[in-house]
Structures are given as structure tokens and as C-alpha cells.
Design a protein around this motif. Structure first.
Motif, short mmCIF file in Angstrom:
data_model
loop_
_atom_site.label_atom_id
_atom_site.label_comp_id
_atom_site.label_asym_id
_atom_site.label_seq_id
_atom_site.Cartn_x
_atom_site.Cartn_y
_atom_site.Cartn_z
N GLN A 141 0.81 -1.22 0.00
CA GLN A 141 0.00 0.00 0.00
C GLN A 141 0.84 1.27 0.00
OE1 GLN A 141 -2.21 -0.56 3.61
NE2 GLN A 141 -3.14 -2.46 2.92
N VAL A 142 2.02 1.22 0.65
CA VAL A 142 2.88 2.39 0.79
C VAL A 142 4.31 2.00 0.44
CG1 VAL A 142 3.65 4.25 2.32
CG2 VAL A 142 1.42 3.17 2.71
N ALA A 177 8.57 13.61 -10.11
CA ALA A 177 7.87 13.23 -11.34
C ALA A 177 7.91 11.72 -11.56
CB ALA A 177 8.46 13.97 -12.53
N LEU A 178 9.06 11.11 -11.28
CA LEU A 178 9.18 9.66 -11.42
C LEU A 178 8.19 8.95 -10.50
CD1 LEU A 178 10.62 7.00 -12.27
CD2 LEU A 178 12.23 7.42 -10.39
N PRO A 184 -0.42 7.49 -7.14
CA PRO A 184 -1.35 8.62 -7.19
C PRO A 184 -1.09 9.69 -6.14
CG PRO A 184 -2.43 6.68 -6.27
CD PRO A 184 -1.10 6.22 -6.78
N ARG A 185 -0.42 9.34 -5.05
CA ARG A 185 -0.14 10.31 -4.01
C ARG A 185 1.30 10.17 -3.54
NH1 ARG A 185 -2.53 10.14 2.12
NH2 ARG A 185 -1.30 11.87 2.97
N CYS A 254 5.09 7.14 -0.88
CA CYS A 254 4.19 6.95 -2.01
C CYS A 254 3.03 6.02 -1.62
CB CYS A 254 4.94 6.34 -3.19
SG CYS A 254 6.48 7.20 -3.64
N TRP A 255 1.79 6.46 -1.87
CA TRP A 255 0.61 5.68 -1.54
C TRP A 255 -0.06 5.17 -2.82
CZ3 TRP A 255 2.09 9.87 1.29
CH2 TRP A 255 2.12 9.73 2.70
N THR A 256 -0.58 3.96 -2.76
CA THR A 256 -1.31 3.41 -3.91
C THR A 256 -2.72 3.96 -3.93
OG1 THR A 256 -2.00 1.52 -2.54
CG2 THR A 256 -0.01 1.26 -3.88
#
Length: 256
Positions: A141-142, A177-178, A184-185, A254-256
Motif C-alpha cells: 500500500q505504501v 515526477a518519477l 497517485p499520491r 508513495c501511496w497506492t
């Protein structure tokens, strides 16, 4: 970094645990000369450990295993993954907890469901970075992903650091950007010097590097100063509260 043909090994390892050599490719504890880099990486691992408490974690490209062990102090379960046979064997023998295990595999191939993926100071070594991020997104998830800031890693005016193992070195905008192209977050953080390292940076700006050689203090001072650095001499700050161009390293959450 190793000096010529002299091999620098970890000191004072537990009985039955083979010491790893310092190659310049991975960071190691138990080497006084490497302590700055070890503590710099450990500071980020400790911050992440507080955010993965009670969760299932994969530490990709875990290297020697010290960070994986830190995560396991807070997480429900942790798997450390590394393809290097010597690093894998060392980590397996040195770090033992009921909720911790190590697997020898490639980061883009190891597939086990989890809640969080940790991938620190390695994406700069990866050719197909986007494919690796897609793989991580499918697992958990993260994702916690860090990389050095080329603006502070490379010599002033240079495009890159010259590290032979780095495929690509990132500025804040391109690293964001990568990550945003695959998640998405994304929240970006910067790692900075704090406490005595901040004082040392001020001293350098005031000309300390011209003073200590003349006073013949270099070996004596840095023989004390470098081993004395700990993770509290680094601070992780959110993008909204810092200038990322001045950061040592970036951490993307980074979160899904």
C-alpha cells in the motif's frame, strides 16, 4: 571508500558472522571511517520504523541488514531482500528476530504481499526505475523510496557525482515526477544536517578547511568527529518546510 589495495572490513562482528568489506557500493556499520554515511542512512530508517509499526514490511536491497533490523523493532514482520550472496549471508547470521527473515533475490522479482515496501538509496542504481516502482505498487500500500540529491552529492557545477554504480542521479523535481508517474499520491521529504553537523557546515563556510591543516589538527579532529556522529545529527523535513535543492537526500512516501 577503500584506499588502493587495502581492504577495509567491519570490526568486532559477533562470533560466526563474516565481516563485510567496504566497497563504496553499500554502507556498513562498524567501520569508523564510514560512520557518517551509516548514520545518514540510519536516520531515515528510524523515521520510517515509526511509520510502519504493526505492519508487514519488505526492505528491498537491504544490504548488510542493519536497517531491516531497525524496521523489525517496530513492524509486525519484515523481510530483507538482497541479491548479493555475501551481504545476504551476513545479514541472515547477524540479525535475528522472530519477526525478521532475509531472502536472497532481485528487487524486481521478489513478490510477497505486504503493506509497506522500503527501498532506500538504491533507485539511482536502477536502469528501469519505473518498472521497479510498478512492481512495488503491486506488492503493498505504501512505498518509502530514498535517493541522494545530485545537487549536493556532485561537485559544484558537475552534472553527476561520478559514482560508477549510479545509473541516474536525481534532482527533486525529476524524482517527484518519477514517483508521481507510478503512484497517485506522493509526499517528498529532505534530509539535512542537524546539531553538530550543522555547526560543522557553518565552520566550513567560515574557512575551517583552511585552518585545520595549518594547525595539524586534521587527523586528530576527524578521528574524533566522524565516529561521534549519530542519527540525531540529521533531520528529515517535509517539502513544505524546507528547500529541497539543499537537501542531502530525498525521501518519497508513495501511496497506492
Amino acid at each position: 571508500m577503500p584506499n588502493g589495495d587495502v581492504q577495509i572490513l567491519q570490526r568486532d562482528q559477533p562470533e560466526g558472522v563474516p565481516p563485510l568489506p567496504l566497497t563504496g557500493e553499500r554502507t556498513l556499520p562498524d567501520i569508523p571511517e564510514e560512520n557518517y554515511w551509516f548514520r545518514r542512512h540510519l536516520a531515515v530508517y528510524r523515521w520510517i520504523a515509526e511509520h510502519v509499526a504493526g505492519r508487514r514490511v519488505i526492505d528491498m536491497a537491504c544490504g548488510e541488514g542493519y536497517g531491516t533490523d531497525v524496521l523489525a523493532q517496530r513492524a509486525e514482520a519484515v523481510v530483507g531482500v538482497d541479491a548479493n550472496p555475501e551481504a545476504h549471508e551476513h545479514a541472515r547470521l547477524r540479525y535475528r528476530r522472530p519477526n525478521l527473515r532475509f531472502e536472497r533475490d532481485l528487487v524486481d522479482r521478489f513478490a510477497e504481499p505486504c503493506e509497506d515496501v522500503v527501498f532506500l538509496q538504491t533507485i539511482e542504481h536502477v536502469v528501469e526505475a519505473g518498472a521497479v516502482l510498478d512492481h512495488f505498487r503491486a506488492l503493498g500500500q505504501v512505498a518509502y523510496i530514498s535517493t541522494p540529491n545530485v545537487l549536493t552529492l556532485a561537485p559544484k557545477g558537475a552534472e553527476r557525482s561520478g559514482n560508477p554504480w549510479h545509473v541516474h542521479e536525481y534532482r527533486a523535481g525529476e524524482f517527484r515526477a518519477l514517483c508521481e508517474a507510478h503512484y497517485p499520491r506522493v509526499e517528498l521529504y529532505g534530509l539535512f544536517h542537524a546539531r553538530k553537523l550543522r555547526v560543522h557546515a557553518w565552520a566550513l563556510r567560515l574557512g575551517w578547511d583552511a585552518v585545520h591543516p595549518r594547525l595539524r589538527l586534521t587527523d586528530r579532529f576527524y578521528g574524533w568527529f566522524t565516529p561521534s556522529i549519530d542519527e540525531r545529527d540529521f533531520a528529515l523535513r517535509p517539502e513544505r518546510a524546507c528547500d529541497l535543492d539543499r537537501a542531502l537526500d530525498f525521501l518519497a512516501v508513495c501511496w497506492t
